[in-house]
Design an enzyme around this catalytic site. Structure first.
Site, PDB file in Angstrom:
ATOM      1  CB  ALA A  61      66.686 -68.015  -4.540  1.00  0.00           C
ATOM      2  CG  PHE A  63      73.709 -69.358   0.084  1.00  0.00           C
ATOM      3  CD1 PHE A  63      74.774 -70.280   0.733  1.00  0.00           C
ATOM      4  CD2 PHE A  63      75.463 -68.413  -0.052  1.00  0.00           C
ATOM      5  CE1 PHE A  63      75.663 -70.313   1.167  1.00  0.00           C
ATOM      6  CE2 PHE A  63      76.514 -68.263   0.568  1.00  0.00           C
ATOM      7  CZ  PHE A  63      76.027 -68.775   1.138  1.00  0.00           C
ATOM      8  CG  ASN A 139      63.695 -66.353  -5.749  1.00  0.00           C
ATOM      9  OD1 ASN A 139      62.551 -65.979  -4.727  1.00  0.00           O
ATOM     10  ND2 ASN A 139      63.744 -67.735  -6.851  1.00  0.00           N
ATOM     11  CB  SER A 173      58.271 -69.786  -1.407  1.00  0.00           C
ATOM     12  OG  SER A 173      59.686 -69.371  -1.690  1.00  0.00           O
ATOM     13  CB  THR A 241      62.254 -76.783  -0.705  1.00  0.00           C
ATOM     14  OG1 THR A 241      61.426 -75.987  -0.149  1.00  0.00           O
ATOM     15  CG2 THR A 241      63.500 -75.780  -0.712  1.00  0.00           C
ATOM     16  N   GLY A 291      68.914 -81.284  -5.355  1.00  0.00           N
ATOM     17  CA  GLY A 291      69.834 -82.679  -4.959  1.00  0.00           C
ATOM     18  C   GLY A 291      71.462 -82.488  -6.082  1.00  0.00           C
ATOM     19  CE1 TYR A 312      72.081 -73.141   1.065  1.00  0.00           C
ATOM     20  CE2 TYR A 312      70.411 -71.790   0.510  1.00  0.00           C
ATOM     21  CZ  TYR A 312      70.843 -71.514   1.146  1.00  0.00           C
ATOM     22  OH  TYR A 312      71.162 -71.478   2.534  1.00  0.00           O
TER      23      TYR A 312
HETATM   24  C1  LIG Z   1      67.405 -72.216   3.698  1.00  0.00           C
HETATM   25  C2  LIG Z   1      67.211 -72.134   1.967  1.00  0.00           C
HETATM   26  C3  LIG Z   1      66.589 -70.868   1.411  1.00  0.00           C
HETATM   27  C4  LIG Z   1      65.837 -70.886   0.279  1.00  0.00           C
HETATM   28  N1  LIG Z   1      64.985 -70.067   0.408  1.00  0.00           N
HETATM   29  C5  LIG Z   1      64.655 -69.724  -0.940  1.00  0.00           C
HETATM   30  C6  LIG Z   1      64.157 -68.348  -1.972  1.00  0.00           C
HETATM   31  O1  LIG Z   1      64.168 -67.237  -1.002  1.00  0.00           O
HETATM   32  N2  LIG Z   1      63.478 -68.243  -2.752  1.00  0.00           N
HETATM   33  C7  LIG Z   1      64.092 -69.308  -4.120  1.00  0.00           C
HETATM   34  O2  LIG Z   1      62.624 -69.813  -4.932  1.00  0.00           O
HETATM   35  N3  LIG Z   1      64.201 -70.666  -4.152  1.00  0.00           N
HETATM   36  C8  LIG Z   1      65.244 -70.804  -2.663  1.00  0.00           C
HETATM   37  N4  LIG Z   1      65.484 -71.508  -1.958  1.00  0.00           N
HETATM   38  C9  LIG Z   1      65.416 -73.012  -2.831  1.00  0.00           C
HETATM   39  C10 LIG Z   1      66.682 -72.848  -3.439  1.00  0.00           C
HETATM   40  O3  LIG Z   1      66.168 -72.072  -4.086  1.00  0.00           O
HETATM   41  C11 LIG Z   1      66.380 -74.451  -4.286  1.00  0.00           C
HETATM   42  O4  LIG Z   1      65.388 -74.465  -5.482  1.00  0.00           O
HETATM   43  C12 LIG Z   1      66.215 -75.309  -3.362  1.00  0.00           C
HETATM   44  O5  LIG Z   1      67.091 -75.460  -2.280  1.00  0.00           O
HETATM   45  C13 LIG Z   1      66.642 -77.402  -4.036  1.00  0.00           C
HETATM   46  O6  LIG Z   1      68.095 -76.599  -4.728  1.00  0.00           O
HETATM   47  P1  LIG Z   1      69.265 -77.956  -3.636  1.00  0.00           P
HETATM   48  O7  LIG Z   1      68.832 -78.872  -3.465  1.00  0.00           O
HETATM   49  O8  LIG Z   1      69.803 -77.864  -4.346  1.00  0.00           O
HETATM   50  O9  LIG Z   1      69.355 -76.774  -2.344  1.00  0.00           O
HETATM   51  C14 LIG Z   1      65.510 -71.967  -0.429  1.00  0.00           C
HETATM   52  C15 LIG Z   1      66.826 -73.191   0.027  1.00  0.00           C
HETATM   53  C16 LIG Z   1      67.050 -72.921   1.110  1.00  0.00           C
HETATM   54  C17 LIG Z   1      67.880 -74.470   1.587  1.00  0.00           C
END
Ligand SMILES: Cc1cc2nc3c(=O)[nH]c(=O)nc-3n(C[C@H](O)[C@H](O)[C@H](O)COP(=O)(O)O)c2cc1C
Length: 360
Positions: A61, A63, A139, A173, A241, A291, A312
């Site tokens: 979620a 992106f 989401n 979040s 995050t 990650g 992401y």
């Molecule tokens: C810019 C950005 C926006 C995000 N927006 C959401 C969101 O709206 N809802 C959500 O559950 N997670 C959101 N996430 C979290 C990601 O879905 C993911 O759980 C998190 O980035 C860890 O994965 P990664 O290390 O591969 O990025 C967001 C992450 C980023 C970087």
């Protein structure tokens, strides 16, 4: 075509401020004449939630927050795509700048604050997909100023169920003040009771997943998994995050408030995943996120208990070719390990991971 996309668009994006780069990436995706990807090797298939996923690699979620390009994203080779987070009413999110790229750490800090076009617009976009196919989930979150946050999730479920394959209840979040408090046992119990009720009365019965923070204590995690099991949640996404800032090189940017994602999140999120797997005892499948930027990292999540993975930040640093690279590596791991299917590897390293010292 995907290699070309990375070679042409990637270097340009890395010179721009992150939010402009993201808008440009979406615009490029909308226009790129992406062909249907080659069918995945059957060994990558995962059966879960009543679907056959062509492969276990999903887009996390955040992106495609507003549901603008789910079909283009599926064409990049993802096995499933989670759009959103979406809130019932449109909201602008936090003031800019609110997205930071920590290049030396291969990490991102975001404090977007669930900026959303609102459920009505997103539902209309998803409805317009018609019978396009593919597994597309959504989401869902709560509006910042909402007086009844639970009602917000219920409204999203009602409006979106007809147009998606699954819904993710995002209580993790870090950028909506108080949202993470919904992970506390009593609040979560009430939330999930109403969420499941809403799902049953939505007309179309969809799978409901719960997405948690990697910052939970193990005591909190006991409660969260217990409540999720009691309400027969269909799966959990582990996780969002982190508000932690351990071991970062970019010390100035590390001071920015928000959620950290990307490579530095890998160890913590993988540990919480393994701890969740132990507590879930097979009651539902887990999606491992945090990650992942290589096939090895994706396979490590699977061995830590994930039936699926999502990513992401890895896309930002490695480009969209990462999806194909991960799938190829997963097939290699199956071959080398003489495994017939990825499900044979799920949870294999959990005992070792949970015996390690807590990641710092
Ligand atoms: C810019 C950005 C926006 C995000 N927006 C959401 C969101 O709206 N809802 C959500 O559950 N997670 C959101 N996430 C979290 C990601 O879905 C993911 O759980 C998190 O980035 C860890 O994965 P990664 O290390 O591969 O990025 C967001 C992450 C980023 C970087």
């Amino acid at each position: 075509m995907i290699g070309l996309f990375d070679r042409l668009v990637g270097p340009l994006l890395r010179t721009l401020d992150p939010e402009t780069a993201h808008a440009l990436a979406l615009a490029a995706l909308k226009r790129a004449p992406l062909p249907q990807p080659r069918p995945d090797d059957e060994k990558l298939q995962v059966q879960a939630f009543g679907f056959t996923f062509p492969n276990p690699v999903g887009l996390a979620a955040g992106f495609d927050k507003h549901g603008e390009v789910p079909d283009q994203l599926l064409r990049l080779g993802f096995g499933f795509v989670e759009v959103g987070g979406v809130t019932p009413l449109p909201q602008p999110g936090n003031p800019r700048p609110r997205l930071f790229r920590l290049d030396a750490d291969q990490a991102i800090i975001n404090r977007l604050g669930l900026n959303s076009d609102g459920v009505e617009k997103v539902a209309a976009r998803l409805a317009a997909r018609g019978k396009a196919g593919g597994v597309v989930g959504i989401n869902i979150g709560a509006n910042k100023d909402s007086v009844d946050r639970t009602a917000d999730y219920v409204a999203c479920i009602k409006a979106l169920s007809p147009h998606v394959s699954f819904l993710t209840v995002n209580v993790s979040s870090p950028n909506t003040p108080g949202l993470r408090n919904l992970q506390q046992a009593a609040a979560l119990d009430e939330l999930l009771a109403r969420v499941i009720d809403a799902r049953e009365s939505a007309g179309v019965r969809r799978q409901v997943l719960l997405k948690i923070a990697p910052d939970l204590t193990l005591g909190d995690l006991d409660d969260v998994v217990g409540v999720a099991r009691r309400h027969r949640i269909d799966g959990m996404i582990v996780g969002n995050t982190t508000i932690g800032r351990a071991n970062l090189r970019e010390t100035e940017k590390a001071k920015e408030a928000g959620g950290l994602s990307g490579r530095p999140l890998f160890a913590l999120s993988t540990r919480i995943l393994a701890e969740t797997y132990v507590r879930a005892e097979g009651a539902f499948p887990l999606i491992g996120v945090g990650g992942i930027d290589s096939g090895a990292a994706a396979f490590a999540k699977i061995k830590a208990g994930a039936s699926f993975v999502q990513l992401y930040s890895g896309l930002v640093f490695r480009g969209v070719g990462l999806v194909g690279a991960i799938k190829k590596d997963l097939l290699d791991f199956l071959r080398v390990g003489r495994l017939d299917a990825l499900s044979d590897a799920v949870g294999r390293d959990v005992a070792a991971i949970t015996a390690e010292p807590w990641p710092t």
